[in-house]
Design an enzyme around this catalytic site. Structure first.
Site, mmCIF file in Angstrom:
data_model
loop_
_atom_site.group_PDB
_atom_site.id
_atom_site.type_symbol
_atom_site.label_atom_id
_atom_site.label_comp_id
_atom_site.label_asym_id
_atom_site.label_seq_id
_atom_site.Cartn_x
_atom_site.Cartn_y
_atom_site.Cartn_z
ATOM 1 C CG ASP A 399 -2.003 -1.006 1.095
ATOM 2 O OD1 ASP A 399 -2.462 -1.681 0.083
ATOM 3 O OD2 ASP A 399 -2.462 -1.499 2.190
ATOM 4 C CB VAL A 400 3.903 2.316 1.878
ATOM 5 C CG1 VAL A 400 3.422 2.339 3.507
ATOM 6 C CG2 VAL A 400 4.985 1.238 1.531
#
Lengths: 473, 106
Positions: A399-400
């Site tokens: 996700d990052v």
């Protein structure tokens, strides 16, 4: 207070040393001096306390100190670095327990020994100490269970959860207020109900800790651990108010503000508001998205191809995530770093603040693998350089790195600061399969034309790339 | 607690909190994990309160000495493991120039 001068002096020295310890911790070159300062401060405080006239017998003290040290030393020396988040959760757990137990003892001591000795303020602070202490105890225990894999790390949610949680907290707060108004609660229904008030407060605090943590998923652990750190500190500070001890107040306030700052940093790194954290409502994870994802094409590559591309690059940025910790791949990553450096490739690491399970988790793992810390760059330091980077290699992060956070307003992670891997000339992602990340969202990075998916176990895959590069010499 | 000592304790709390903010804001994210384990060890200063509870009982075994003994044990675990693991972690942070935790501005 009838504390002898010697004790007060040792407390003052300890307080000053604790502040210096944190000051020296701000840079790697002075950090170890900080630990020494903390240790000397703690030793001074213990000796100063043992000099107090109230301390009448030493055999139990010596025994319990030895037992504590006997448990603490193996924990510190044998715990693998990948388990640091668990150890941290466990230590918050012990800290909270100690504060809760001391608070309980103080309350009953005051009741048994000198009837109405407890004034309103002390009694209210005692209730706060006990509440914070016991909720940190069970909350951290739950966090430990999730991090250790004893409990499922996915969020456990049910309807009306926030209502139940706030209800428990409100009841506990009401009891706290009642105890502050009438410390012994003797007046209530002939004292029988009053007798139950304090045990009920303990029970509610224990329950609240459990309920607060179960809806929180694994990837939110950095925030939770920081928050529990803050609570543990505040409960120590509350103990200082009860005992009229300024050293406890100072040390607790330092810990409380440290945990607070870290949780704010973690919140910002996930684009969550602070109220969101305070009310523990940060477990609402979008679960339903998976399943209806269309099979979009991806490009994948074998270790030899990937190694060849890396070997020809001029600059490589590695973006590690929790997946690297799970696969224990940090030592192989270091070998890869060495092989590439030998060929003149500039290798750096881009570290997102919430990568891993606690603040700074990735830095510790990479330091353990002997990677010099100048190579470890923060998100804000690496992002401006990303367009000039030949290869961005993502290992176990998801996700990052998702560009949707920048442009897709409908995405649950919209607005979250990310590492701009998509701006690098080539992107490589080591991943076990195509499953979605923690937030349950598809990562469009994987379908970009410049992205190569490297499917496999991180440790094994990186190992094969290292072999490939080494044999090419 | 007398009002005067309450007020001075509140001053201490507020000032220590602000000081904590200022000092800790400067800690590099590189060291956030050691920071957490060090503050953890420092807040195990609740050992002091636990020792007083246990010591006051003069070796008698009662509710208070049991609570105190458990609290001393729990705090001591944090003191010892907190400081030791912080040092163990910091030892690992090495600069490119090879010195252990010496030198190395970015």
């Amino acid at each position: 207070m009838s504390n002898p001068i010697l004790t007060q002096t040792s407390y003052l020295i300890a307080a000053a040393l604790f502040i210096l310890a944190l000051k020296w911790l701000n840079a790697p070159k002075t950090a170890r001096k900080g630990v020494w300062a903390g240790e000397i401060g703690m030793a001074a405080a213990i000796v100063g306390t043992l000099l107090l006239p109230e301390i009448k017998a030493f055999h139990w003290i010596v025994l319990t100190l030895l037992v504590g040290a006997g448990i603490g030393i193996p924990i510190a020396l044998l715990m693998p670095m990948t388990a640091v988040p668990q150890r941290t959760a466990l230590s918050h757990c012990f800290g909270g327990l100690a504060a809760g137990l001391v608070g309980t003892a103080e309350y009953y001591l005051a009741r048994s020994q000198h009837g109405g000795h407890l004034d309103h303020f002390t009694s209210g602070v005692l209730a706060l100490e006990v509440l914070l202490g016991y909720l940190t105890f069970t909350g951290s225990l739950m966090a430990f269970g999730k991090l250790q894999g004893i409990l499922p790390s996915r969020p456990i949610t049910y309807k009306g959860q926030n209502f139940v949680n706030l209800g428990i907290l409100a009841m506990a707060a009401l009891i706290g207020i009642a105890l502050a108004i009438d410390p012994t609660q003797a007046g209530l229904a002939g004292g029988v109900v009053g007798q139950l008030m304090f045990p009920l407060l303990i029970l509610l605090a224990l329950l609240f800790g459990v309920f607060l943590i179960i809806p929180i998923g694994g990837a939110d652990m950095p925030t939770v651990i920081s928050l529990l750190n803050s609570y543990a500190g505040l409960s120590a500070s509350a103990m200082g108010f009860v005992l009229d001890n300024k050293l406890l107040i100072i040390a607790g306030a330092l810990d409380g503000s440290s945990g607070f700052i870290l949780s704010v940093i973690m919140c910002k790194a996930m684009n969550r508001s602070f109220t969101n954290v305070l009310f523990g409502a940060f477990g609402q994870v979008q679960t339903a998205v998976a399943g209806k994802v269309e099979a979009k094409p991806v490009r994948s590559a074998q270790p030899d191809e990937a190694a060849a591309i890396l070997g020809m690059a001029q600059s490589v940025v590695i973006i590690p995530g929790y997946g690297m910790a799970v696969a224990q791949a940090q030592h192989k990553v270091r070998d890869l770093c060495d092989q590439l450096t030998k060929r003149g490739v500039d290798v750096r690491f881009g570290i997102h603040p919430v990568a891993g399970r606690m603040p700074g988790h990735m830095n510790v793992l990479l330091a353990e693998a002997d990677i010099p810390y100048e190579r470890l760059l923060e998100m804000d330091e690496i992002n401006p350089d990303m367009p000039q980077v030949d290869v961005a290699l993502v290992i176990g992060a998801n996700d990052v790195t998702n560009p949707a956070a920048r442009h897709d307003k409908s995405s649950p992670i919209y607005g979250m600061p990310i590492i701009d891997v998509d701006k690098a000339r080539t992107v490589m992602v080591i991943k076990r399969g195509m499953s979605a990340g923690f937030a349950g969202i598809e990562n469009e990075l994987y379908h970009m034309e410049k992205t190569l998916m490297l499917f496999g176990d991180a440790k094994q895959y990186v190992g094969e790339m290292v072999k490939e590069l080494a044999s090419g010499d | 607690m007398e009002t005067s000592s309450l007020v001075s304790n509140l001053y201490v709390f507020v000032l220590a909190t602000f000081l904590g903010f200022e000092v800790i804001r400067r800690v590099s994210p590189l060291l956030h994990t050691p920071l957490m384990s060090l503050t953890n060890a420092i807040s195990a200063i609740s050992l002091v309160g636990s020792l007083v509870i246990l010591g006051k009982q003069g070796g008698e075994i009662n509710l208070f000495s049991i609570l105190g003994a458990l609290a001393v044990t729990a705090s001591m675990i944090n003191v010892v493991s907190g400081f030791l693991i912080t040092d163990r972690m910091l030892k690992m942070f090495k600069s490119r120039t090879g010195g252990k935790t010496e030198g190395g501005a970015r």
